[in-house]
Design an enzyme around this catalytic site. Structure first.
Site, PDB file in Angstrom:
ATOM      1  N   ARG A  62       0.687  -1.245   0.047  1.00  0.00           N
ATOM      2  CA  ARG A  62      -0.053   0.047  -0.215  1.00  0.00           C
ATOM      3  C   ARG A  62       0.970   1.361   0.070  1.00  0.00           C
ATOM      4  NH1 ARG A  62      -4.888  -1.269   4.233  1.00  0.00           N
ATOM      5  NH2 ARG A  62      -3.120  -1.259   5.227  1.00  0.00           N
ATOM      6  N   LYS A 165       2.901 -17.429   7.008  1.00  0.00           N
ATOM      7  CA  LYS A 165       2.038 -17.712   8.241  1.00  0.00           C
ATOM      8  C   LYS A 165       1.616 -16.358   8.807  1.00  0.00           C
ATOM      9  CE  LYS A 165       4.179 -18.742  12.177  1.00  0.00           C
ATOM     10  NZ  LYS A 165       4.674 -17.714  13.206  1.00  0.00           N
ATOM     11  N   ASP A 194       6.411 -22.725   6.370  1.00  0.00           N
ATOM     12  CA  ASP A 194       6.950 -22.691   8.085  1.00  0.00           C
ATOM     13  C   ASP A 194       8.408 -22.779   7.803  1.00  0.00           C
ATOM     14  OD1 ASP A 194       8.040 -23.749  10.401  1.00  0.00           O
ATOM     15  OD2 ASP A 194       6.101 -24.709  10.795  1.00  0.00           O
ATOM     16  N   HIS A 195       8.879 -21.453   8.280  1.00  0.00           N
ATOM     17  CA  HIS A 195      10.343 -21.334   7.722  1.00  0.00           C
ATOM     18  C   HIS A 195      11.277 -22.437   8.636  1.00  0.00           C
ATOM     19  CE1 HIS A 195      10.577 -18.865  11.201  1.00  0.00           C
ATOM     20  NE2 HIS A 195      12.006 -18.861  11.148  1.00  0.00           N
ATOM     21  N   LYS A 199      15.240 -24.822   7.554  1.00  0.00           N
ATOM     22  CA  LYS A 199      16.517 -24.726   8.226  1.00  0.00           C
ATOM     23  C   LYS A 199      17.544 -25.822   7.950  1.00  0.00           C
ATOM     24  CE  LYS A 199      15.051 -21.769  12.102  1.00  0.00           C
ATOM     25  NZ  LYS A 199      15.608 -20.581  12.214  1.00  0.00           N
ATOM     26  N   GLU A 233      13.358 -18.582  22.922  1.00  0.00           N
ATOM     27  CA  GLU A 233      13.789 -17.367  22.318  1.00  0.00           C
ATOM     28  C   GLU A 233      14.126 -16.379  23.635  1.00  0.00           C
ATOM     29  OE1 GLU A 233      11.893 -15.923  18.476  1.00  0.00           O
ATOM     30  OE2 GLU A 233      10.404 -16.827  19.558  1.00  0.00           O
ATOM     31  N   ASP A 252       1.573 -18.744  17.508  1.00  0.00           N
ATOM     32  CA  ASP A 252       2.846 -18.287  17.138  1.00  0.00           C
ATOM     33  C   ASP A 252       4.118 -19.300  16.638  1.00  0.00           C
ATOM     34  OD1 ASP A 252       4.416 -16.203  15.904  1.00  0.00           O
ATOM     35  OD2 ASP A 252       5.340 -16.069  17.790  1.00  0.00           O
ATOM     36  N   HIS A 257       5.947 -24.399  14.041  1.00  0.00           N
ATOM     37  CA  HIS A 257       7.436 -24.598  14.297  1.00  0.00           C
ATOM     38  C   HIS A 257       7.781 -25.853  15.015  1.00  0.00           C
ATOM     39  CE1 HIS A 257       7.700 -21.046  12.169  1.00  0.00           C
ATOM     40  NE2 HIS A 257       8.093 -20.316  13.146  1.00  0.00           N
ATOM     41  N   LYS A 353       8.908 -16.880  24.748  1.00  0.00           N
ATOM     42  CA  LYS A 353       9.752 -15.641  24.613  1.00  0.00           C
ATOM     43  C   LYS A 353      10.240 -15.162  25.765  1.00  0.00           C
ATOM     44  CE  LYS A 353       7.893 -14.326  20.402  1.00  0.00           C
ATOM     45  NZ  LYS A 353       8.713 -14.275  19.198  1.00  0.00           N
TER      46      LYS A 353
END
Ligand code: BG6
Length: 502
Positions: A62, A165, A194-195, A199, A233, A252, A257, A353
């Protein structure tokens, strides 16, 4: 070079099929993902000459800006985030086919300008009409964008759609997204990201299990005591409160993952490595997951604390988070894969997290030796063998074994046999997005999640969060910089076990 022997392990690195000429059209190009991940990945591919010779990238978002403004931003992003040194010639090759189209994806007319730009690039650069659309857009823009793309498939060449995602919010919304996609596209054209699957270390799980004769015979309930999967994380929510408040750790990271790591650990050997064979086995593993009762799930939320020597705010104090927010930033669960291979073998999983450290690991803990004659004299107690897969950082695999301490007597201590990627292969590890973008261009969906996988993942999440609506947890429940709430430790202590020592 005379005198130096080539590293045989390097053989095969970088030797891949080149994709057909194509255009990559990124919807949502002004977002963080494009700058931090997608362009650095495209640059890395260009750097290694893995992109097709005839290639173009079109950014759509945008934000009103010109192609040259967009290019300047992407160049800066590559300089900050790419893993390779900046080389003007490489950038020139990539940016030669770069365009930006300001457009509101929810506005149907916006597509005409996009069509014109893509058509022009296809003609001038000989792209053969092949298009990869990358959808990194908010859910409300999804349906119109998919429809616009779907309706315009009357060009030559193939069309593929990569979907970032989150893929839905629960089983029924994910199903709706898949229905929208299937109105226009066949499943083979759809690449749900799904990154984690991109890996290297995650893919190595397949190599480790199925390319080595020694693991598979012991990869079951008879030899394995339990499995621990940790996705920890140290970062917080990084300004993503609007998204995170409605997602929480379970949507999340757990839904995608973490469950993918579990599926790769638990799955049966596929008959071959085609996309469908691999994904079919993963689906079976996911389908075998028993819904955990409320006592087998722990959720938590971080309060203020110290992470990596920095004082940080609690979750409720983060910008955009409600004062009394009940969103979980941590989840741990005891899961069972109800099949012959795994019956009664717990899979303890956790994700959170603002934990003490960034660390993703899969730990396979084997049964104790049945009759350890050394027990009485063991140094730190004879610990069971653990095969530890370091997904990140310090990528590698290590096996904990008992060994005799040198000297008189028979003292046993746990030592580690380590394989470190950095030591074994000279080439740095590619970023997940490099592999995934390339695979989508090649039409290989092995490392993307299929509709039925996503469905199974959401069904489990829905079953877990169902009872959450009825009770109010006492949050915050762990200090930032720790390993999560005490209840997560108790989850294992009840079974006479504990989380792996850090
Ligand atoms: C994303 C989540 O999918 O994965 C983020 O939305 C998380 O919250 C990230 O931080 C972790 O990815 P990685 O590759 O840094 O482990």
């Amino acid at each position: 070079m005379a005198g130096t022997r080539a590293n045989p392990l390097e053989e095969g690195l970088g030797i891949r099929r080149k994709p057909d000429p194509c255009a990559l059209v990124i919807f949502g190009a002004s977002g963080d993902l494009t700058q931090r991940k997608l362009f650095p990945a495209l640059y890395a591919l260009a750097y290694r000459r893995l992109l097709p010779e005839r290639f173009a990238v079109v950014g759509v978002a945008r934000t009103e800006q010109s192609t040259s403004e967009f290019e300047a931003l992407m160049k800066a992003a590559v300089k900050s985030y790419a893993r390779d040194p900046f080389v003007q010639g490489v950038w020139d090759r990539l940016s030669g086919g770069l365009r930006y189209v300001p457009a509101d994806f929810a506005d149907e007319n916006a597509e005409d300008e996009l069509d014109r730009v893509v058509g022009e690039l296809e003609a001038s650069r000989g792209l053969g009409g092949n298009r990869v659309y990358y959808l990194a857009i908010p859910p409300q823009a999804f349906e119109t964008s998919v429809q616009e793309i779907g309706e315009r498939q009357d060009h030559d060449g193939w069309t593929r759609v990569i979907v970032e995602k989150p893929f839905g919010h629960d089983a029924s919304s994910a199903q709706r997204l898949s229905d929208v996609l299937h109105r226009w596209f066949r499943e083979e054209q759809i690449f749900r990201i799904d990154h984690y699957l991109g890996k290297e270390t995650v893919q190595n799980m397949l190599a480790l299990r199925f390319a080595n004769g020694i693991f598979e015979p012991v990869w079951n309930r008879q030899f394995i005591d339990h499995v621990q999967i940790t996705v920890a994380e140290s970062i917080g929510i990084e300004g993503r409160a609007a998204f995170y408040e409605s997602a929480g750790a379970i949507r999340d990271v757990f839904q995608n993952h973490l469950l993918q790591l579990l599926a790769l650990t638990a799955m049966e050997p596929p008959i071959d490595f085609t996309a469908d064979a691999v994904r079919t086995e993963k689906v079976k593993a996911l389908r075998s997951l028993h819904t955990p009762g409320p006592k087998s799930v722990v959720r938590g939320q971080y309060g203020p604390g110290w992470v990596e020597a920095q004082e940080v705010r609690g979750y409720r104090e983060e910008d955009g988070v409600a004062n009394g927010s009940l969103t979980e930033t941590f989840i741990a669960a005891k899961l069972y894969v109800d099949n012959w291979r795994w019956a009664d073998t717990p899979f303890y999983v956790r994700a959170g997290k603002r934990l003490a450290r960034r660390e993703t690991t899969i730990a396979i803990q084997f049964q104790r030796a049945p009759h350890p004659p050394f027990e009485a004299i063991a140094g730190d107690g004879l610990r069971p063998n653990v095969l530890l897969i370091h997904v990140q950082p310090d990528e590698g695999v290590s096996l904990a074994i008992g060994a005799k301490v040198p000297g008189a007597g028979m003292t046993i201590r746990t030592v580690h046999m380590d394989f470190l990627y950095g030591g074994a292969f000279r080439e740095g590890l590619p970023e997940a997005y490099e592999r995934l973008i390339l695979d989508a261009m090649l039409g290989d969906a092995t490392l993307f999640t299929r509709e039925d996988e996503v469905d199974e993942q959401w069904k489990l999440v829905d079953a877990i969060v169902g009872p959450w609506q009825r009770d109010r947890p006492t949050f915050p429940s762990y200090a930032a910089g720790t390993w999560g709430p005490r209840a997560a430790d108790e989850l294992l202590h009840r079974d006479g076990r504990s989380w792996r020592r850090h």
